[in-house]
Each structure stands twice: as structure tokens, then as C-alpha cells.
Design a protein around this motif. Structure first.
Motif: not given
Length: 460
Positions: A192-209
């Protein structure tokens, strides 16, 4: 996804220009005159690896870091999910895209690699980061090794560089992928649009690590490989890191396409090839305005940037200062220790100028042992204060280098004379300001050197 800063780890002891080249065992034994014997075979076997001629701190860091990374990769592989048919198909697509990309851009990468003075950023993140997000650990590691092997066959860097960077790359992927999965990513085809924001944040966190682990590993090795590491040399320039961020973002897009529309990965391959070309063009433009020895702006680059700054100051009815910095007795350094030692002095002084100036200041190499600084929004008093601080910092330097025989030496306390010209007090054009600052330098040298002089008002 990472900066292939890995391949830019110095391949031989970093204890001075010239000496490092003559000691590289992969290029033959040094002759008594310091030149390489191109026909003498280098030592064979592990005992002859260039790694063992590096500083002890570097060797210790590399060995310990590799052991930790290998243990982490082994644990990750042991707990990895069993690959399914879909995983193998995705691996095949990523490997095919990476292979086409690497082969079509190999000449561009060779040219970029030969021009780089610090780290090298390539676009392998486009293919590796998607694997971190959507493939089991075992397949991700297999992809990294396969991609890195192709790069190594093209670049032919020393084996210990390749092994270290590949292990670090795998370890970063394992940690980033493990964190991403522990946090519970959602199925992308049901977001969903809201869930996609959380997923995007997880991708950013994975990239940062993923980035952070490699930064620690590779940046640490680069920092320990020489006597005077610089932030730019260890971490790369702003443009380098922007290129890497773009490659990582493109990798995230590739992951989405790989799951939702696999054939579209072919489009990503074309985009990556074009982007490689754009990166080369940008580097060529930067090289045209840069001094290859110090990494500062050359006169062309400095004049263009300084001209724009002067135009802004004119429109704002403000002030600026131009500083000419001339190293004293520099010819004696070259005559006594050799030109490679003189180059080391220039590089260290350039580093001082970068660290002692503001982001808005414009620093360049005028030529020889002379440097130019343009300081916006600076009056005569502030310019004199800045010049005195720079002069004193240079005089406090202790520069480790090698003499003509390759023996380690320290050059302590190089001095500099500084001339100052202020707009509009001394001149209203860039050429006039440069000439006024140059005249002030000669006035400083006539009164004993290691001094700061303000140009007289009549010098305009």
C-alpha cells in the motif's frame, strides 16, 4: 554496490613517490640507480607478495579484517535460505546484465582508472545491491565474486587487493541483507502507499549499512597505507560519492524491476552503459580544470571559478582577497632530496590549504611552488589573519618522504612567503589582483622570506 575504491588501494609501499614504484616486486627488482629492471622476474609465491612490504599496521588491519569478514560471510551462508528456481533466474539476469555492462564499458573503466588519484567509483552497485535485497546470501556472494573477478581480469590489480576488497564487499552484503530481512520486508507486489514508505526506509537503511561496512574496511586500509592520508584520498571527492549514491539508487530500481518486471532489467543495462560514459565525461571535465600533482584547481580551473566569484562580489558591492603563496627555498628541496620529495611537499602543502580554507574559498596551484587562494567576503585584516595562519601551519609541517636513494627522511619546517591583494583596494580585475599579490610575495621574500605582505595601494 560499492565504490570500487577497493581496487585503488596502493599496490606497493606508500612511503614516497619513486621509492614505492622501485620496490614493487610485481614489477621487477630495483636497480642500484633506483630504476626498475623491467626484465627481471619478480618473486614468486606468497612470500613475494607486495602485501608483506606494506606498513605493519596495514598488514595487521587487512589480515584481521579479512578474518572477521570471512567468519561473517560463513555464518551468513550457513543460515541462508535454499535458493529456489526464481532466485536462480534472477541471479542469471543480474549476472548477464553485469557482464554486458562490464564488457561494453571496459575501455572507459580502464581510462577512468588510469586517471584516478584516489578511490575509483564504478557502477557495479546497479547489479550487486539488488542481489542484497532479493537473493539468498549464497547467491549474492556468488554474484559478487563473479562480478569482481571480471573487473580484476580487466584491471589486473595485485591479488591481495582483489581478495581483500571482494571479502569486504561480501561481508557488507551479508550484513546489509541480514538486517533487511530481520526487519521484516513486505512483499513488493502487495504494498500500500503507506507500507511503501516503510519499505523505502528499509532499503535506505540496508544501503547505509552496506556502504558503511565497506567504508570502514576499505577506508581503513587506505588510511593505513600511507604516512599522511587525506579525507579526499580515503573517502573520495563529493562528486565520487554522488556517483556512488546514484549507482546505489539505480540498484534499488533494478531490484524492483527484477521482482515486478524482470525483462526490464535489459533497459537498466543500457542506462548503466550510458551512465558510465557520462561519468567518464564528467571526470574528463574535472581533470581539465585540475592540477594532477596536488588535486587542486589548475590555473584554468582557478581562473574560471575565481572570475565567477569576482563577478558575484562586484554585483553585491562586496570585497574579496587574493593570496599568493610561494614556498621558500623549494629548489633546495628538489636538489637535496630529489623531485619526488619535492612532490610530497607540494601535496602536503595543498592538503594544508584545503583544510585551512572555507568551502567558498577557491584554491589553486599557480605553477611550480606557488599557490593561489581567493577568499570571498574578506577584507585586508581578515586576509592577513588567514595568511598568517596558513604560513604558520606550513612552517609546522613535518613531511615524511624519501631521498634520492630511497631512504626515509623527514623535511621539517618548510616556509612560505604570502602576498595579499584585496578587491577593490588594490585592483578591480582578476589579473590585476593576481599581479598585485605576486608583487607582494616578492616584497616578502626581499625582507627575509617566511613572511606575509599586503600589496601597496599603488600596485593596481
Amino acid at each position: 554496490m560499492r565504490r570500487e575504491r577497493h581496487d585503488r588501494l596502493p599496490a606497493q609501499p606508500a612511503d614516497g613517490p619513486g621509492a614505492a614504484t622501485s620496490r614493487d616486486p610485481s614489477r621487477g627488482r630495483p636497480r642500484p640507480d633506483g630504476h626498475r629492471n623491467r626484465h627481471a622476474p619478480g618473486p614468486r609465491g606468497p612470500a613475494g607478495w607486495a602485501l608483506w612490504q606494506r606498513p605493519p599496521s596495514f598488514i595487521g588491519f587487512v589480515v584481521i579484517a579479512e578474518l572477521v569478514a570471512l567468519a561473517g560471510v560463513a555464518l551468513g551462508a550457513a543460515s541462508s535460505d535454499t535458493p529456489e528456481t526464481t532466485d536462480w533466474l534472477r541471479l542469471a539476469l543480474l549476472f548477464a546484465g553485469a557482464t554486458v555492462h562490464i564488457q561494453l564499458t571496459r575501455r572507459q573503466e580502464e581510462r577512468r582508472r588510469s586517471r584516478m588519484r584516489s578511490v575509483l567509483i564504478d557502477l557495479n552497485a546497479v547489479w550487486v545491491f539488488p542481489a542484497v535485497l532479493v537473493l539468498p546470501v549464497t547467491l549474492t556472494v556468488a554474484l559478487i565474486v563473479a562480478v569482481r573477478a571480471q573487473r580484476w581480469l580487466i584491471a589486473r590489480r595485485p591479488a591481495h587487493n582483489f581478495v581483500f576488497s571482494t571479502v569486504a564487499h561480501c561481508f557488507a552484503a551479508v550484513l546489509a541483507g541480514a538486517l533487511y530481512r530481520v526487519l521484516g520486508p513486505a512483499e513488493w507486489d502487495a504494498l500500500t502507499p503507506v507500507a511503501s514508505l516503510r519499505e523505502f526506509a528499509l532499503i535506505l537503511l540496508a544501503a547505509a549499512v552496506y556502504e558503511g561496512v565497506q567504508l570502514i574496511y576499505v577506508g581503513g586500509a587506505i588510511a593505513l597505507s600511507g604516512p599522511a592520508p587525506t579525507l579526499r584520498g580515503v573517502f573520495g571527492s563529493t562528486a565520487d560519492n554522488l556517483l556512488e549514491a546514484i549507482a546505489t539508487g539505480l540498484g534499488a530500481v533494478t531490484a524492483v524491476l527484477l521482482v515486478a518486471l524482470p525483462p526490464a532489467v535489459l533497459i537498466v543495462t543500457a542506462v548503466a552503459v550510458v551512465f558510465n560514459r557520462l561519468a567518464e565525461i564528467e571526470q574528463l571535465q574535472a581533470d581539465a580544470a585540475s592540477d594532477p600533482k596536488t588535486g587542486l584547481r589548475n590555473m584554468r580551473g582557478w581562473s574560471e571559478a575565481a572570475g565567477r566569484a569576482l563577478g558575484r562580489v562586484r554585483r553585491a558591492d562586496g570585497t574579496l582577497a587574493v593570496l599568493m603563496i610561494d614556498l621558500d627555498h623549494f629548489k633546495d628541496v628538489n636538489d637535496t632530496y630529489g623531485h619526488p620529495a619535492g612532490d610530497d611537499v607540494l601535496v602536503r602543502v595543498a592538503g594544508v590549504l584545503r583544510e585551512a580554507t572555507r568551502p567558498a574559498d577557491i584554491v589553486g596551484r599557480f605553477g611550480g611552488e606557488e599557490f593561489l587562494l581567493l577568499l570571498p567576503d574578506t577584507d585586508a585584516d581578515a586576509a592577513r589573519h588567514a595568511a598568517e595562519r596558513i604560513r604558520a601551519t606550513i612552517a609546522d609541517l613535518h613531511i615524511g618522504t624519501t631521498d634520492k636513494r630511497g631512504s626515509p627522511v623527514t623535511i621539517a619546517g618548510p616556509t612560505a612567503s604570502v602576498g595579499i591583494a584585496v578587491y577593490p583596494r588594490h585592483a578591480t580585475t582578476l589579473d590585476g589582483l593576481t599581479q598585485a599579490a605576486d608583487a607582494a610575495v616578492y616584497a616578502a621574500k626581499e625582507t627575509g622570506r617566511d613572511a606575509v605582505r599586503l600589496a601597496p595601494p599603488t600596485s593596481s
